[in-house]
Write a protein that holds these residues in place. Structure first.
Motif: not given
Lengths: 466, 466, 466
Positions: C275-301
């Motif tokens: 989704f970081s790539s998909m939601l960005q026009k140029k399709g590049k990865l955003d460090m903000v997402h990688i730094q944070n959203a990758t951790l949501a899986g820990g919170v959600a279980v």
């Protein structure tokens, strides 16, 4: 904002390709886990009843308490160790840490399945516990090693494709070694390092880029990127005793593997420093060697650490591997690139391939030299699992099978690497042009002002626009 | 490429000297390990049989499972903790992390031998297990502390020579304290911190450099180097409970040592922040204090953590040591330099020497105040090991011996530091001239362009050549 | 030296206020610990006798060995994980790591007391052991989360005041959930994440700064600050299995919680990247997402990890939470700021609030779906502690109570956040003016030359004075 790299001959646009691959593969993982993966006995709520059946009086007998601390150390090695070790490049820190994160996160899921089918399959289900998590991390470790060879030259999709295939081949090779050849390789000198490194070297050979000198200026480090890399180095170095002991038998074997690895790594640091200074005209130390060759000692006792290698044996192996690895960085890497067209970004040939071979050979010799006197009658049988159909195996025969394990791993690596390299060469995966290699801006949003700053630094005649 | 530092009056050429020392010493280690070092009972393959003899029903009784997690935490403290704590200097990050790596890797090998001869010698062999690894790390910790005083002013050879002697003296001092005086010092307030710090301070006094202000501009930090240093600080802070509990008796003693240390360190942070702000005109916080004085609480409960210090006792000790340490940075360090000619790069006087003394004194008081009521009859005997010839020792006598341990450690540190300082003063070790102190480029290959960038920054009138 | 920020309308002078708060509060801690806190049974020297009474044959049965490795991992998450995750801002690294250090060090002391009164109070004393240390770290974790919302906009005193109140409210909320509603929440989806995040969001709403765009240029990252942040991310990600299993029942529950969390986090990385790539026009990865959203899986279980969620259930939850979190960063955060005036520096709404709610809901569903068939007869009772007055509770009723726990946590967060936000709005705490937000120089001594360098970079027309 105008494009910075006008010459992007290749299409590195990831917007639909990368999400598609990630989402489809994750969906596949969910389906396959749904069909196959369940908790093993010791992680299942039925354990209360199992405990009574197994006559266990305490929860501390759960394998979790034997292996979880080691698992966490291994986990740190895969994600922080390998991730940060590769941040030494001045403009590829995001790719090093981020792509390593991506491929490892996918790889551990696929490895749980592949290794599960081979080793933990029971009544149609894969039953997992903490040892499976460690093994999945190990398997992914071999992919991280291969990543080191192609660092900066591949797209994230290529890395995911490579991970898919390499995990598969790893599992097959591991099955052949551990189950068919009945080989010991707890720390993975053969299965992880030799296989992973020669696989990666074959891949990078096939992906040879003749014009790579176009991005020569980005292949070096800067002061702070070298310090970031040292974070990776030190975590690999410190936790390697956990790596080599993580899946050894409970008790003395885990204990011994940790001690042997500790000793080997300590010796390795001294010989690395010695040769780093000696092989350089000005006699100065080179961070590339310190970051990498100091770790060769861990690789080189990967097979034998759980055996009665003895502390002085470990020192010898560690000292030797530090020398071989450092010499490799100075002489072999340039040779491989200029003569064999093997462009090995991180020098995995020096850190994993050669020390991995040493590890396999030392393991074979140590096994062949084993005696009941040294191991004790019961310890001897336990150490090499000479039970069942292997009841009659002798140490020298075991040594022969260990040596065969090296050969099998090499063959699998070359054949697998050639095929996977061929697949990755297809022009559909979005890799960058030669002049854009080792540059985060191709696949990552890079902070504006920093880029300007750096741009400014390298182009002092151009003013930096805020 | 022209030489950047034209004034190198001293010969810092390492090419033959450093390799020679490293290789000869590693060879000596291999020979000595070969003659003396073997696996202890719990790491030897004979353990299967030992287990039956000792009537152990489970592998979990192996000491590995009691101590290995703590060992790994201690290992991180020595290599990442001390290594990165010292990266605060703007141009000495490679030296901080790299030389710490070198000396610690050598030191643990030599410490395994020295401490082994004193404590684990049986039938002509040193038998090692995980507790020996921890003790070797501890011993090297005292060298890392001393390194802090001379950081940036010595050659790697000097550091290796110092390590050789300091490990030797440490082991003698430790033997006197633990075996002859029968002193308790699990977290090493006396053996590690007091000894290590006063040893290092004596060495740096003897190596006094009157012209050190010539490298004044390199003695400070830059923004990112302060963040690297915080990695070291936090790992030391977080894992200190493991440090102080790592070699305590199994069970309640390890548990208690961890709790006391946790409490002491928490309190220490608040008083450090308070005094850092209070002692500065503008009321701003100083990273030097946060990086260092927050750790004094761990040092100051090093002796008493395994005793019944109680959580509030720990808070008091921690709060006090944070104050003493911060005041030390503001007032004592400049005084020591200007009046006593003690140039203490990292301020180890504030972080290790004074808190170490506090730790020794608190330990003596806590021991002297022990009662059977507080410890329980059996707990009392076990806590202070009042068995055998020490059966009749009373708490107040124990307190007296604890105090004697402080004095012995101080005397050993001063005498040993003076001798070793004298040896290091010989003009053969390749240390840098005063104007080249705190500069990585003397002993390290430093990335070209970064150096140019920094050079450019500091000399905006000169263009940066690519 | 002239003042750099002439427009400091607000008084940010900390010299007397900060020391006063720190010292008074630490003094209060010492007094309260002196009155209330003692060692629990397993950390007290009387344990030798207790062991005999409890018929324990081995020291390994001490809870220390079941939980200490997990405790240390959690400890790293709080201090290095949260601390470095927040260093992404280009000029607020000292504040991120340093203030997190300060508030957490105070918070754990106060949490030991607050949680102790509710859960470990016996005969007028709070008896503490390693589980209390973990719970104190957990409690402070919720404060670190709230800190993320107000990062860069508050003074250290405000943070200490918030910590005091938030720890208090956390403990009350936790007591209601765990003791009154008899809810399961081992990884704290509700008590830590939902409560902490909505508390922080309410506080930042009340502290709304209409002119915050004045410090817009400092709200971004630079290349190296993004790498520092990845250290925080990876340690949170790697150790989250320890977080969610740290206080689960011994044996299979801890084992299971670790596996579920490992799986969830792995899946989360892939959907985040997608989704970081998909939601960005140029399709590049955003460090903000990688730094944070990758951790949501820990919170959600966090709630369901110790239940029989199964590995594929974990993959589904992890994959989903990665998507929700990344979408949140792209669409919700700007919306919250522009429409609801909620300025959420770190995007805790995406990382903790929404995934926390998911975690609570998944926990309620998993509990409601529990059967004796899946858990085994004894495992079923043990997993949900259906004993004593809860003997007759059914899974569906448990599910209802779990859901009620979410609602209570939300109400406590909103009400508490509103009150505490109001207190923090008082003009006495020394917060900075809008144009000085996200700037370390307000509260910290910042290295001179680095500041000049940066200044120089941003103002190329002005020469940098050495």
């Amino acid at each position: 904002e105008q494009p910075r790299h006008q010459d992007m001959a290749k299409n590195t646009y990831m917007r639909w390709r990368l999400p598609l691959v990630c989402l489809l593969w994750e969906a596949a993982m969910i389906v396959l886990f749904g069909v196959f993966v369940r908790f093993g006995t010791e992680a299942d709520a039925h354990w209360e009843e199992e405990k009574q059946e197994m006559n266990l009086t305490s929860d501390i007998e759960n394998d979790f308490y034997f292996r979880y601390p080691s698992f966490q150390d291994v986990h740190v090695m895969i994600f922080v160790g390998f991730g940060f070790l590769m941040t030494f490049l001045k403009r590829y820190g995001f790719g090093a840490v981020g792509f390593n994160f991506l491929l490892a996160a996918f790889g551990i899921q696929w490895a749980l399945l592949m290794q599960g089918w081979f080793h933990s399959f029971k009544d149609g289900k894969i039953l997992i516990g903490v040892e499976n998590l460690i093994n999945a991390d190990f398997c992914v470790g071999s992919v991280c090693i291969a990543f080191g060879a192609i660092l900066g030259k591949t797209s994230p999709i290529q890395l995911l494709v490579m991970t898919l295939f390499q995990v598969t081949l790893f599992s097959v090779n591991e099955y052949i070694l551990l189950n068919l050849l009945h080989v010991k390789d707890a720390g993975g000198s053969m299965t992880i390092h030799t296989f992973g490194a020669y696989f990666g070297l074959t891949v990078t050979r096939i992906l040879y880029r003749p014009n790579l000198e176009q991005s020569k200026d980005k292949q070096g480090s800067v002061y702070h990127s070298d310090l970031f890399a040292m974070i990776g180095t030190l975590y690999l170095w410190m936790y390697w005793p956990s790596f080599n002991s993580a899946i050894s038998d409970h008790g003395d074997a885990q204990h011994r593997a940790a001690i042997n690895t500790y000793c080997s790594l300590a010796a390795c640091v001294l010989t690395t420093m010695a040769f780093s200074s000696m092989l350089q005209k000005k006699g100065k130390l080179d961070m590339v060697h310190i970051q990498n060759a100091t770790l060769a000692g861990g690789v080189a006792v990967g097979t034998s650490a759980e055996m009665m290698l003895t502390p002085y044996g470990s020192l010898i192996v560690g000292a030797l591997s530090g020398i071989v690895s450092t010499v490799g960085y100075v002489y072999f890497t340039p040779f491989l690139e200029s003569r064999l067209h093997i462009q090995d970004t991180c020098g995995i040939h020096n850190l994993h391939a050669m020390p991995g071979l040493i590890g396999g050979i030392v393991g074979a010799i140590t096994a062949a030299a084993a005696t009941e006197d040294v191991y004790g009658k019961e310890g001897f049988i336990k150490a090499f699992d000479f039970t069942g159909v292997y009841r009659t195996r002798t140490p020298s025969i075991q040594g022969g099978f260990q040596a065969a394990g090296i050969v099998v791993s090499l063959l699998m690596a070359f054949a697998g690497g050639a095929i996977v390299g061929g697949i990755l060469k297809l022009p559909i995966w979005g890799d960058a042009a030669a002049e854009n290699c080792f540059e985060d801006a191709v696949y990552w949003e890079v902070p504006e002002d920093e880029e300007n700053d750096v741009y400014h630094m390298h182009n002092p005649d151009k003013p930096a626009s805020p």
